[in-house]
Scaffold this motif. Structure first.
Motif: not given
Length: 208
Positions: A50-52, A95-99, A103-110, A124-129
């Motif tokens: 999502a950050t790409a 940092a916001v995405s990590l939090i 709750p959002l991932l299982p709500a969206v994907f199941g 997500l941390v790897a995406a920053l690098f």
């Protein structure tokens, strides 16, 4: 023609090594028959991606600013300025995405994909690098040093393969995510050193 092909070949080598680091984990999961882990990992990759677009935009800007700069020191300063934007905007977003991902991932994907949460957080941390690598790589190419990112990405590809062979059978999707994080961090460190070397070389050339 020769300089164009020489430059292009090094850029292509860098891209090929980068794609190896990016995709080899999913290839190995397929080869090992780890279909469940591959499904979990695919969702984690989708979330981290999502950050790409933001990081890609900064990478394009890095190439343009470095190429348009009047001198190598000025180009290096432009690259560093874009890296600061990455940290000031991208790091808080991650940092916001990590939090939020918990709750959002299982709500969206199941609920079945709740196990993707931790790999997604690592990615997500790897995406920053990875974003920093894109900025640094394009910056070095703009400085006329396309071979430097190719070397760094080549090292990253070797590290990725080695870590995957160790971590993937034991830890599945989480192992793949940790391997990616380690490889991207190593590539970032190498390219930062290379950028410093380019700065020193430019200063020596100017003084001479």
């Amino acid at each position: 023609i020769s300089p164009v092909f020489s430059y292009g070949a090094r850029v292509y080598a860098s891209s090929l090594a980068g794609q190896t680091s990016l995709r080899f984990d999913q290839v190995l999961m397929s080869l090992f028959g780890m279909s469940t882990q591959l499904g979990l990992y695919a969702v984690a990759v989708a979330v981290a991606s999502a950050t790409a677009p933001f990081f890609s935009a900064l990478a394009v800007l890095s190439l343009e600013r470095a190429t348009a700069s009047a001198s190598a020191p000025e180009a290096v300063e432009e690259i560093r300025r874009i890296l600061r934007v990455l940290m000031l905007v991208g790091a808080p977003a991650v940092a916001v995405s990590l939090i939020a991902v918990r709750p959002l991932l299982p709500a969206v994907f199941g609920e079945a994909f709740r196990l993707s949460t931790l790999p997604a957080q690592v990615l997500l941390v790897a995406a920053l690098f990875q974003g920093a690598n894109a900025i640094l790589g394009n910056g070095l190419r703009g400085l006329g040093r396309p071979g430097r990112p190719a070397i760094a990405e080549g090292v990253g590809a070797v590290v990725t393969i080695a870590l995957l062979l160790v971590l993937l059978p034991r830890y599945g999707a989480l192992g793949a995510a940790v391997g990616s994080l380690a490889a991207y961090a190593i590539v970032a460190g190498l390219q930062i050193r290379m950028l410093g070397g380019a700065t020193a070389a430019a200063e020596e050339a100017r003084e001479s």
